[in-house]
Write an enzyme that holds these catalytic residues in place. Structure first.
Site: not given
Ligand code: GLN
Length: 213
Positions: A50-52, A82, A111, A140-141, A185, A187
């Site tokens: 997700g987004e940390s 991630c 990150r 993914i990012r 990921h 999952e």
């Molecule tokens: N870039 C996201 C973060 O800083 C991580 C991306 C992801 O979990 N797919 O949390």
């Protein structure tokens, strides 16, 4: 003896549903965790992608940050994918100054390490301890691990491939004690082996079944 293993998925944000499905396929009871009481009721926890920075903020809002830090420090099996890997790291490079860490992994992560312009990257890689060949890893990012302490077992690195570029050789899966993390990921690909590896860890660490009476 196998106790009843309940594995939570932190459900504040991110790809919760996919992890719940992957865990259920391993034969454990998989439940979403949003409150401290729900955290108390699980034997292990998955921190999804997700987004940390968002998850860090929500952990504080939902009063989960301290209880979760304590559970991890007490040895609760935890798997971070991630953004989850970022939350578990001792230190984050290119993070936000106000982003908080759960700890559990003696690593420094970077990150969005694969490059700002590169949203995603996929490759096949070998993961130590996984039978039956390489894993298709979707980034993914994603972060990578810049450095790992001596107590950290490196499970996977990005293999030499023309498309790997600066990512070649970077650490993307680690384990330290009961804490497992991948920058990718599993999952999302329908390959249940990483979740099975985590569930094996959980079963090995199952709380003893309470004596009756
Ligand atoms: N870039 C996201 C973060 O800083 C991580 C991306 C992801 O979990 N797919 O949390």
């Amino acid at each position: 003896m196998t106790g009843l293993n309940t594995v939570g998925v932190l459900a504040l944000q991110g790809d919760v549903r996919e992890h719940l499905a992957a865990l259920t396929a391993c034969g454990v009871r998989a439940v979403p965790v949003r409150r401290p009481a729900e955290l108390d009721a699980v034997d292990a926890l998955v921190l999804p992608g997700g987004e940390s920075t968002t998850m860090s903020r929500l952990l504080e809002t939902f009063e989960l940050l301290e209880p979760l830090r304590r559970r991890i420090a007490d040895g609760m099996p935890t798997y971070g994918s991630c953004a989850g890997m970022i939350l578990l790291a001792r230190e984050v490079l290119d993070g936000r100054p106000d982003q908080r860490q759960l700890g559990g992994l003696d690593v420094v992560v970077r990150r969005n390490a694969f490059g700002r312009q590169v949203d995603s990257f996929e490759t096949d890689l070998e993961l130590a301890g996984l039978p039956d060949g390489p894993v298709h890893a979707v980034f993914i990012r994603a972060p990578w691990v810049e450095s790992a302490g001596s107590g950290v077992e490196v499970l996977a690195t990005v293999p030499r491939r023309p498309e790997a570029g600066a990512a070649e050789g970077r650490i993307v899966a680690v384990r330290q004690g009961m804490v497992l993390a991948t920058a990718f990921h599993p999952e999302l690909t329908g390959d249940g082996r990483v979740h099975r590896l985590f569930c094996d860890l959980v079963r090995g660490a199952a709380r003893p079944t309470r004596a009756v009476g």
